[in-house]
Design an enzyme around this catalytic site. Structure first.
Site, PDB file in Angstrom:
ATOM      1  N   ILE A 156       1.161   6.935   0.108  1.00  0.00           N
ATOM      2  CA  ILE A 156       0.560   5.712   0.898  1.00  0.00           C
ATOM      3  C   ILE A 156      -0.969   5.911   0.675  1.00  0.00           C
ATOM      4  CG2 ILE A 156      -0.071   5.131   3.463  1.00  0.00           C
ATOM      5  CD1 ILE A 156       2.480   7.707   4.377  1.00  0.00           C
ATOM      6  N   CYS A 157      -1.313   4.470   0.475  1.00  0.00           N
ATOM      7  CA  CYS A 157      -2.812   4.112  -0.236  1.00  0.00           C
ATOM      8  C   CYS A 157      -3.119   4.157   1.569  1.00  0.00           C
ATOM      9  CB  CYS A 157      -2.591   3.446  -0.932  1.00  0.00           C
ATOM     10  SG  CYS A 157      -4.514   2.328  -1.277  1.00  0.00           S
ATOM     11  N   LEU A 158      -4.153   4.916   1.749  1.00  0.00           N
ATOM     12  CA  LEU A 158      -4.823   4.657   3.311  1.00  0.00           C
ATOM     13  C   LEU A 158      -5.960   5.874   2.450  1.00  0.00           C
ATOM     14  CD1 LEU A 158      -4.654   3.938   5.935  1.00  0.00           C
ATOM     15  CD2 LEU A 158      -3.776   5.472   6.481  1.00  0.00           C
ATOM     16  N   ASN A 206       0.708  -1.289   0.041  1.00  0.00           N
ATOM     17  CA  ASN A 206      -0.363   0.132  -0.222  1.00  0.00           C
ATOM     18  C   ASN A 206       0.733   1.114  -0.078  1.00  0.00           C
ATOM     19  OD1 ASN A 206      -1.544  -2.075   1.609  1.00  0.00           O
ATOM     20  ND2 ASN A 206      -2.525  -1.364   0.508  1.00  0.00           N
TER      21      ASN A 206
END
Lengths: 138, 144
Positions: B81-83, B74
């Site tokens: 960042i993939c959040l 992620n």
């Protein structure tokens, strides 16, 4: 006004560049997609129509130092070109001869830089300058 | 202006394994470190990040990215960042502390079904054991 730090500014520019800017006559991206520091960029300019540059594709290398965008990037043509603000030996753009670099502000971006160089190529003085053979590099 | 107050609390009472220090010349820009949580491939590593509070904060989320190379499905090659809470699930009630704790939790719980680094996610899905080995290797190499 919040002052956007270099890295986040370059990330914004990268995302914009990935989506494609303007009419597609100028584009840019990271030279190395792994470069966490985002220093070296590649730019492309499609020569403006009705000029000696028509249908030519010009590659440039743009270096964003650690003080970008407070300080302008360094720009170098990879494709050979004859322009008054480009060093004929190595392709480096002389910042003192290109107003957008000479009078650089934080509003300047890789997009405005490439667009401005393309506009210069089409200026009445530069549009007819004799050019080196197409496809040659510095 | 709630910003300096939040910063003060952050400095006075940091979350375990997390530091966030604002730059002297830009109070919206933080140097961050996150310790890799115990029991995951990032254990023992100290990861550097940078965080910026945009003009619209807290109506818009902070911008955060890793400065230390990390092998995680992620987190991409540029440290992005993939959040969800950094995107559509952001709420002005969340804070810098919550964001950093969520990133720390993401290290313990990689989610290859919502990848940003597609090659890493593929590795995690096809051979998790080997992917974790690489994550550990990168932690040793870049985060120590």
């Amino acid at each position: 006004m919040a002052k956007v730090p270099r890295n986040f500014r370059l990330l914004e520019e990268l995302e914009k560049g990935e989506k494609g800017i303007g009419d597609g006559s100028c584009s840019y991206g990271l030279e190395d997609g792994d470069d966490l520091l985002m220093t070296k960029w590649t730019g492309t300019i499609i020569g403006p129509g009705h000029t000696v540059h028509e249908n030519r594709i010009y590659s440039l290398q743009i270096t964003c130092g650690e003080n970008y965008p407070d300080k302008p990037p360094e720009v170098k043509f990879i494709s050979r070109v004859n322009l008054p603000f480009v060093n004929g030996l190595n392709g480096k753009v002389d910042p003192s001869k290109l107003p957008i670099l000479a009078n650089w502000t934080r509003n300047g971006t890789l997009e405005t830089l490439l667009t401005e160089i393309r506009r210069e190529m089409a200026s009445s003085y530069n549009r007819k300058l004799p050019q080196p053979p197409e496809g040659t590099t510095f | 202006m709630s910003l300096p107050k939040e910063t003060e609390r952050l400095l006075a009472d940091p979350a375990p394994g997390i530091t966030a220090v604002p730059h002297d010349d830009n109070l919206r820009y933080f140097n961050v470190t996150i310790q890799g949580p115990d029991g995951c491939a990032f254990q023992g590593g100290t990861f550097k990040l940078e965080l910026f509070l945009p003009e619209e904060y807290p109506m818009s989320p902070p911008k955060v990215r890793f400065l230390t190379k990390i092998y995680h499905p992620n987190i991409d090659k540029l440290g992005r960042i993939c959040l969800d809470i950094l995107k559509d699930k952001w709420s002005p009630a969340l804070q810098i502390r919550t964001v950093l704790l969520s990133i720390q939790a993401l290290l313990s719980a990689p989610n290859p079904d919502d990848p940003l680094a597609t090659d890493v996610a593929k590795h995690y899905k096809e051979n998790e054991k080997d992917a974790i080995r690489v994550s550990k290797e990168w932690t040793e190499k870049f985060a120590k």
